[in-house]
Design an enzyme around this catalytic site. Structure first.
Site, mmCIF file in Angstrom:
data_model
loop_
_atom_site.group_PDB
_atom_site.id
_atom_site.type_symbol
_atom_site.label_atom_id
_atom_site.label_comp_id
_atom_site.label_asym_id
_atom_site.label_seq_id
_atom_site.Cartn_x
_atom_site.Cartn_y
_atom_site.Cartn_z
ATOM 1 N N LYS A 22 -13.143 42.216 -6.766
ATOM 2 C CA LYS A 22 -14.012 42.772 -7.817
ATOM 3 C C LYS A 22 -15.473 42.757 -7.366
ATOM 4 O O LYS A 22 -16.186 43.756 -7.491
ATOM 5 C CB LYS A 22 -13.873 41.941 -9.103
ATOM 6 C CG LYS A 22 -14.954 42.230 -10.143
ATOM 7 C CD LYS A 22 -14.809 41.382 -11.381
ATOM 8 C CE LYS A 22 -15.328 39.986 -11.316
ATOM 9 N NZ LYS A 22 -16.762 39.794 -11.590
ATOM 10 N N ASN A 23 -15.917 41.599 -6.836
ATOM 11 C CA ASN A 23 -17.349 41.457 -6.559
ATOM 12 C C ASN A 23 -17.797 42.172 -5.285
ATOM 13 O O ASN A 23 -18.983 42.204 -4.976
ATOM 14 C CB ASN A 23 -17.733 39.976 -6.540
ATOM 15 C CG ASN A 23 -17.664 39.391 -7.945
ATOM 16 O OD1 ASN A 23 -17.594 40.124 -8.935
ATOM 17 N ND2 ASN A 23 -17.661 38.069 -8.043
ATOM 18 N N ARG A 92 -22.689 43.023 -16.411
ATOM 19 C CA ARG A 92 -23.992 42.697 -15.825
ATOM 20 C C ARG A 92 -24.224 43.435 -14.509
ATOM 21 O O ARG A 92 -25.361 43.702 -14.133
ATOM 22 C CB ARG A 92 -24.097 41.196 -15.606
ATOM 23 C CG ARG A 92 -24.217 40.422 -16.898
ATOM 24 C CD ARG A 92 -24.643 39.024 -16.608
ATOM 25 N NE ARG A 92 -25.755 39.028 -15.676
ATOM 26 C CZ ARG A 92 -27.028 39.174 -16.009
ATOM 27 N NH1 ARG A 92 -27.357 39.295 -17.272
ATOM 28 N NH2 ARG A 92 -27.969 39.200 -15.095
ATOM 29 N N CYS A 116 -25.587 36.105 -20.578
ATOM 30 C CA CYS A 116 -24.146 36.112 -20.811
ATOM 31 C C CYS A 116 -23.684 34.692 -21.032
ATOM 32 O O CYS A 116 -24.482 33.755 -20.955
ATOM 33 C CB CYS A 116 -23.394 36.812 -19.686
ATOM 34 S SG CYS A 116 -23.130 35.806 -18.242
ATOM 35 N N ARG A 121 -29.138 34.260 -16.405
ATOM 36 C CA ARG A 121 -29.028 35.221 -15.309
ATOM 37 C C ARG A 121 -30.237 36.164 -15.168
ATOM 38 O O ARG A 121 -30.147 37.367 -15.409
ATOM 39 C CB ARG A 121 -27.709 35.978 -15.426
ATOM 40 C CG ARG A 121 -26.541 35.005 -15.519
ATOM 41 C CD ARG A 121 -25.204 35.649 -15.623
ATOM 42 N NE ARG A 121 -24.726 36.159 -14.350
ATOM 43 C CZ ARG A 121 -23.502 36.645 -14.154
ATOM 44 N NH1 ARG A 121 -22.650 36.674 -15.142
ATOM 45 N NH2 ARG A 121 -23.145 37.101 -12.981
ATOM 46 N N ASP A 303 -16.967 30.429 -8.898
ATOM 47 C CA ASP A 303 -15.881 31.186 -9.534
ATOM 48 C C ASP A 303 -14.516 30.507 -9.388
ATOM 49 O O ASP A 303 -13.522 30.993 -9.941
ATOM 50 C CB ASP A 303 -15.813 32.607 -8.951
ATOM 51 C CG ASP A 303 -17.073 33.404 -9.249
ATOM 52 O OD1 ASP A 303 -17.823 33.010 -10.152
ATOM 53 O OD2 ASP A 303 -17.311 34.417 -8.570
ATOM 54 N N ILE A 325 -24.802 26.609 -9.873
ATOM 55 C CA ILE A 325 -25.197 28.019 -9.877
ATOM 56 C C ILE A 325 -25.560 28.481 -11.289
ATOM 57 O O ILE A 325 -26.626 29.069 -11.501
ATOM 58 C CB ILE A 325 -24.065 28.917 -9.311
ATOM 59 C CG1 ILE A 325 -23.701 28.468 -7.880
ATOM 60 C CG2 ILE A 325 -24.470 30.391 -9.327
ATOM 61 C CD1 ILE A 325 -24.748 28.694 -6.830
ATOM 62 N N ARG A 395 -11.216 41.672 -16.940
ATOM 63 C CA ARG A 395 -12.426 42.082 -16.217
ATOM 64 C C ARG A 395 -12.248 41.817 -14.729
ATOM 65 O O ARG A 395 -12.848 42.504 -13.900
ATOM 66 C CB ARG A 395 -13.639 41.261 -16.680
ATOM 67 C CG ARG A 395 -13.957 41.408 -18.136
ATOM 68 C CD ARG A 395 -15.200 40.646 -18.450
ATOM 69 N NE ARG A 395 -16.319 41.360 -17.852
ATOM 70 C CZ ARG A 395 -17.533 41.363 -18.334
ATOM 71 N NH1 ARG A 395 -17.806 40.692 -19.426
ATOM 72 N NH2 ARG A 395 -18.480 42.027 -17.743
HETATM 73 N N1 EPU Z 1 -31.007 34.123 -9.965
HETATM 74 C C1 EPU Z 1 -32.357 34.089 -10.188
HETATM 75 N N2 EPU Z 1 -33.076 35.250 -10.088
HETATM 76 C C2 EPU Z 1 -32.491 36.419 -9.760
HETATM 77 C C3 EPU Z 1 -31.101 36.450 -9.551
HETATM 78 C C4 EPU Z 1 -30.372 35.294 -9.656
HETATM 79 O O1 EPU Z 1 -32.926 33.022 -10.474
HETATM 80 O O2 EPU Z 1 -33.205 37.418 -9.687
HETATM 81 C C5 EPU Z 1 -30.223 32.878 -10.074
HETATM 82 C C6 EPU Z 1 -29.158 32.948 -11.178
HETATM 83 O O3 EPU Z 1 -29.701 32.555 -12.426
HETATM 84 C C7 EPU Z 1 -28.108 31.987 -10.669
HETATM 85 C C8 EPU Z 1 -28.197 32.139 -9.159
HETATM 86 O O4 EPU Z 1 -29.446 32.736 -8.889
HETATM 87 O O5 EPU Z 1 -28.471 30.681 -11.016
HETATM 88 C C9 EPU Z 1 -27.101 32.973 -8.529
HETATM 89 O O6 EPU Z 1 -27.012 34.219 -9.183
HETATM 90 P P1 EPU Z 1 -26.496 35.529 -8.422
HETATM 91 O O7 EPU Z 1 -27.503 36.598 -8.640
HETATM 92 O O8 EPU Z 1 -26.111 35.194 -7.038
HETATM 93 O O9 EPU Z 1 -25.190 35.875 -9.265
HETATM 94 P P2 EPU Z 1 -24.722 37.323 -9.629
HETATM 95 O O10 EPU Z 1 -24.981 38.217 -8.491
HETATM 96 O O11 EPU Z 1 -25.209 37.696 -10.960
HETATM 97 C C10 EPU Z 1 -22.340 37.128 -8.565
HETATM 98 C C11 EPU Z 1 -20.948 37.379 -9.048
HETATM 99 C C12 EPU Z 1 -20.531 36.229 -9.951
HETATM 100 C C13 EPU Z 1 -20.613 34.933 -9.134
HETATM 101 C C14 EPU Z 1 -22.033 34.753 -8.595
HETATM 102 C C15 EPU Z 1 -22.179 33.541 -7.722
HETATM 103 C C16 EPU Z 1 -20.847 39.784 -9.057
HETATM 104 C C17 EPU Z 1 -20.741 41.029 -9.832
HETATM 105 N N3 EPU Z 1 -20.907 38.639 -9.750
HETATM 106 O O12 EPU Z 1 -23.148 37.088 -9.735
HETATM 107 O O13 EPU Z 1 -19.181 36.476 -10.318
HETATM 108 O O14 EPU Z 1 -20.277 33.839 -9.952
HETATM 109 O O15 EPU Z 1 -22.414 35.914 -7.837
HETATM 110 O O16 EPU Z 1 -21.341 33.638 -6.619
HETATM 111 O O17 EPU Z 1 -20.848 39.808 -7.839
HETATM 112 C C18 EPU Z 1 -17.230 36.173 -11.571
HETATM 113 O O18 EPU Z 1 -16.667 36.987 -10.808
HETATM 114 O O19 EPU Z 1 -16.586 35.474 -12.410
HETATM 115 C C19 EPU Z 1 -18.686 36.030 -11.512
HETATM 116 C C20 EPU Z 1 -19.402 35.517 -12.500
#
Ligand code: EPU
Length: 416
Positions: A22-23, A92, A116, A121, A303, A325, A395
């Site tokens: 998915k990711n 998201r 969320c 996030r 995850d 995280i 999802r």
């Molecule tokens: N963060 C910031 N600023 C930003 C972006 C992120 O402070 O601009 C912080 C977030 O608050 C968090 C950390 O950085 O504490 C990591 O967030 P990240 O942006 O890496 O997460 P994401 O890209 O929103 C993806 C996956 C998630 C997975 C996380 C961590 C996708 C679509 N989602 O989320 O997947 O948990 O990386 O590996 O790729 C899931 O599949 O269940 C899921 C939640």
């Protein structure tokens, strides 16, 4: 949406085909917008999240054909550079259209994804990256509006972010000149995304490292790409084998990107059998719960935290799980406690006294990974576990009931 009724105990036994990730699929679908040529994607999981991402692409004017897990996407005539609230709020990952629309058309307007269940996030890292490349950023009426001719630059992510890395990479591949990105997320899904972009003509060096050098090109071509296997789904079934005292095999398993998972499986005493590119996992003679600290790759994936919590509840001994995280990713703990688990959550650390015999009851899932963890707990529990609020499950897990059936487990679907 149906509830799932699990009659425990039942064991996961056999082999299962794991879907595409998915990711990786979500950013790669958004990246298809960067070219006007046809992109063919194989191994795309059929999920409500991938569908939501495709609905956005279609609303922008893309032509999409789907045959089972293969997609043909053509974005030659895109009439819109705006993604409104109704479509954006479904997932998201819609924020990824900021970068791909900006990269292709030098402007975008995407409704901001809200918070969320698992955390607030923020997207400051994405925005700072777009600004560094020369975009003017205006946030108004809940939309993030980006505008500007992009010019290559050096940008350092002060927080490692998966989606943020993808978004800024999108903006850089068609910018003029060279962009050097540092502290880029190391998740294998980012490597998969870069490999896809390279397959359609992007110039990216340093793939798989935290330092990417991107030389902007004038346009990207079409191409064909197969999405990587979902390492979280694979991990879910392997941990499920241990939770239920069964035995599960997975083929085409990527041992390298699953090293953080494999380390924990070894540490808890399980038997890992490798045959070619297949893995089989079952319990060893002496199993112990494991302490976990989640972290960015190659740290332990957040995850898989909920699934390991169930394992730690079943195995005798004390353990801790520290979530580093997301600030609110322990909601499954309260539901598991209702099944008899002994868990105390203090801040971002869950303290677990394992060795419990869980008892079935009605539990509600709070997010995607919590939903599968509760199903696994139901399989280990005595009696009937009814898992509700299951829209989260679909999802991220493709055909879960069918796959569990393949592993010899019956999940009954109940109309609400
Ligand atoms: N963060 C910031 N600023 C930003 C972006 C992120 O402070 O601009 C912080 C977030 O608050 C968090 C950390 O950085 O504490 C990591 O967030 P990240 O942006 O890496 O997460 P994401 O890209 O929103 C993806 C996956 C998630 C997975 C996380 C961590 C996708 C679509 N989602 O989320 O997947 O948990 O990386 O590996 O790729 C899931 O599949 O269940 C899921 C939640």
């Amino acid at each position: 949406m149906k509830n799932i009724l699990v009659k425990g105990p039942q064991k996961l036994q056999g082999s299962v085909k794991v879907s595409g990730a998915k990711n990786a699929a979500l950013p790669i679908i958004a990246a298809s917008l960067l070219t006007e040529k046809v992109v063919k994607l194989n191994n795309v999981p059929n999920l409500s999240d991938t569908q939501a991402m495709l609905d956005i692409l279609e609303s922008l004017g893309a032509k999409i054909k789907r045959y089972e897990n293969t997609l043909e996407i053509k974005c030659d005539y895109i009439s819109e550079s705006k993604v409104g609230y109704e479509l954006a709020e479904r997932l998201r990952a819609s924020v990824l259209y900021c970068g791909s629309l900006l990269g292709r058309f030098n402007k975008s307007s995407v409704s901001l994804p809200g918070g969320c269940a698992i955390g607030s996030r923020p997207i400051d890292q994405h925005i700072n990256g777009f600004k560094a490349l020369g975009a003017v950023v205006k946030i108004s009426e809940g939309n993030i509006n980006l505008d500007g001719e992009l010019v290559g630059t050096d940008y350092h992510f002060s927080v490692k972010t998966v989606t943020g890395s993808a978004n800024v990479i999108f903006a850089a591949v068609l910018a003029s000149g060279r962009t050097t990105l540092t502290n880029v997320a190391l998740e294998p899904e980012i490597t998969d995304l870069c490999n896809f972009l390279i397959a359609i003509g992007a110039k990216i060096e340093g793939v798989g490292t935290g330092r990417l050098i991107i030389d902007g090109v004038k346009s990207l071509r079409g191409g064909e790409y197969s999405i990587m296997q979902d390492r979280i789904e694979a991990g879910t079934f392997l941990v499920g084998a241990l939770i239920t005292d069964g035995k599960v095999s997975i083929s085409d398993f990527d041992f390298e990107s699953n090293e953080p998972l494999l380390n924990k499986l070894r540490e808890c005493g399980s038997v890992l059998a490798k045959e070619g590119n297949s893995i089989t996992v079952s319990r060893g003679d002496y199993m112990v719960p494991v302490d976990i600290v989640t972290g960015e790759h190659p740290g332990f994936p957040t995850d898989l935290q909920a699934q390991f919590m169930v394992l730690n509840i079943i195995l005798a001994g004390h353990s801790t799980i520290e979530e580093k995280i997301f600030e609110n990713r322990f909601m499954h703990a309260a539901e598991l406690s209702r099944m008899g688990a002994k868990i105390k959550v203090v801040g971002n650390i869950a303290h677990i006294d394992g060795g419990e015999h869980l008892l079935g009851t009605t539990v509600s899932s709070s997010d995607l990974r919590a939903s599968i963890a509760l199903i696994l707990a139901g399989l280990a529990a005595k009696g009937e576990t009814r898992v509700t609020n299951l829209h989260h499950l679909y999802r991220g897990y493709e055909k879960p009931v069918e796959k569990f059936a393949k592993l010899g487990v019956i999940l009954e679907q109940e109309d609400i």
